[in-house]
Design a protein around this motif. Structure first.
Motif, mmCIF file in Angstrom:
data_model
loop_
_atom_site.group_PDB
_atom_site.id
_atom_site.type_symbol
_atom_site.label_atom_id
_atom_site.label_comp_id
_atom_site.label_asym_id
_atom_site.label_seq_id
_atom_site.Cartn_x
_atom_site.Cartn_y
_atom_site.Cartn_z
ATOM 1 N N ILE A 20 -4.294 9.245 0.519
ATOM 2 C CA ILE A 20 -3.695 8.434 1.700
ATOM 3 C C ILE A 20 -4.812 8.291 2.785
ATOM 4 N N PRO B 188 -4.032 -1.515 2.803
ATOM 5 C CA PRO B 188 -3.212 -0.945 3.978
ATOM 6 C C PRO B 188 -2.206 -2.015 4.144
ATOM 7 N N SER C 85 -2.201 1.007 10.179
ATOM 8 C CA SER C 85 -1.692 1.447 8.649
ATOM 9 C C SER C 85 -3.241 1.837 7.906
ATOM 10 N N CYS D 291 2.218 2.858 5.184
ATOM 11 C CA CYS D 291 1.435 3.076 4.140
ATOM 12 C C CYS D 291 2.205 2.680 2.994
#
Length: 390
Positions: free
Chosen positions: A160, A299, A207, A328
């Motif tokens: 992530i 993103p 994001s 996300c």
């Protein structure tokens, strides 16, 4: 061809928009005799759904599957299966201010150029809402693959933003850990830190992207076609068809560029393959090893942070996206990636059966890996590879 249908023998056609009355799919070519009930769709649909945690969009859909055709007395009949899910929590008013604006990073401009018209409500057909029906169709594929071939398709989030699992070995993933947290994350010790990371990201209004790994175990060797129907080629196309996907890797993928051939080639012994850098596919055909594929998600572009753009009249505007969005998108993409892998495998299995079903098992059958033994690290130069460095 509008290309809303995926697959050759197991063909899935999806329809519907994010804020329309319903979304659905038609599955053509499903074998008869598969026991299936509406409640069997719930598990994977809930894994994909938004509104379950604070880290995804707050939209909460019931996602109740209606089986309209192709199933009689709980069993597939071999005729087209039609599945329908009603949209129950759309808020089209959230998009009123940007209905005539092109959101940078979205499909607004490209849909406008292709069709001369677009549905601005929640992104219309380009919304991730469409993937719900892929997940639903794959419930049937996963069940058939497991029952007929012992194939199990599972995925996890392996990155992530710039965060990667502290301890990650594709051969020893604890799938109970993956399924016990909202991130599908394989390292239990990092989940609390990920919660804080996502909270800070959401408050900032920005994001990040993500990486999803899918592993399919139990495949026999021989699935896939040698040229235009390559198993890895069709996996790449299927995964690239998911919204927000910008990259697909099979096996070691781009890491192969820095590897030497003496390291990358997967040595074979009478006891099994010594490594799996190829991801279980050679020449477009499965080797019988675990299938490994990774997908990169960009993103999220729907942000409250202002950005410059144009409107449909060509005038300069400042776009601020309100509504309910994911900081996300990769967080809920794991079941979607699993679904596309399962749909490809189901289609390839049926195609293999149609052409080569009479071939049977060919000797020698090489075991997928040497059980309980790792390849010699020094010999294969494994120390040069760091799974954290993607």
């Amino acid at each position: 061809m509008a290309s809303n249908t995926f697959g050759k023998l197991f063909a899935v056609t999806t329809f519907g928009e994010s804020h329309g009355p319903a979304i659905g799919c038609v599955i053509d070519g499903c074998p008869p005799g598969i026991a299936i009930a509406p409640e069997e769709f719930r598990h994977d649909l809930e894994r994909r759904a938004t509104g379950k945690t604070r880290h995804t969009s707050a939209r909460r859909e019931a996602d109740e599957v209606e089986i309209l055709s192709g199933v009689y007395e709980g069993v597939t009949t071999g005729t087209p299966i039609a599945l329908l899910i009603r949209n129950t929590d759309a808020r089209s008013k959230d998009y009123a201010d940007i209905a005539a604006q092109f959101r940078p990073g979205h499909a607004d401009y490209t849909y406008w150029q292709k069709y001369g018209i677009r549905d601005p409500r929640g992104g219309g057909r380009s919304s991730a809402r469409e993937t719900t029906m892929r997940v639903a169709a794959a419930v049937i594929a996963k069940k058939w693959l497991a029952e007929r071939h012992g194939v199990q398709v599972r995925g996890c989030l392996s990155q992530i933003g710039d965060v990667t699992p502290g301890a990650f070995d594709a051969d020893t993933i604890d799938w109970t850990v993956v399924e016990s947290n909202p991130f599908f994350w394989p390292d239990a010790a990092q989940v609390d830190a990920l919660e804080s990371y996502m909270d800070a990201l959401r408050k900032s209004g920005d994001s990040v992207g993500a990486r999803v790994d899918v592993v399919a175990e139990g495949l026999p060797p021989g699935w896939g076609e040698p040229i235009y129907g390559k198993l890895d080629g069709e996996l790449a196309a299927a995964l690239m068809s998911i919204n927000a996907v910008k990259g697909v890797e099979i096996g070691d993928g781009f890491a192969s560029v820095a590897q030497k051939g003496s390291h990358h080639r997967d040595e074979i012994s009478a006891d099994g393959f010594l490594s799996n850098h190829a991801g279980g596919i050679l020449g477009g055909i499965s080797t019988g090893q675990a299938l490994r594929v990774s997908t990169a998600f960009k993103p999220t572009s729907s942000l409250r942070l202002p950005v410059q753009s144009l409107d449909t009249a060509g005038h300069a505007v400042e776009v601020v996206t309100t509504g309910r969005h994911d900081p996300c998108v990769g967080i809920r993409a794991t079941p979607i990636c699993e679904a596309m892998v399962a749909l490809v495998l189901m289609d390839q299995a049926l195609r293999h059966r149609a052409q080569c079903g009479d071939v049977g098992e060919v000797a020698p059958r090489i075991p997928a890996k040497v059980t309980g033994k790792k390849p010699d690290a020094e010999k294969l130069d494994v120390k040069k590879l760091d799974v954290k460095k993607r």
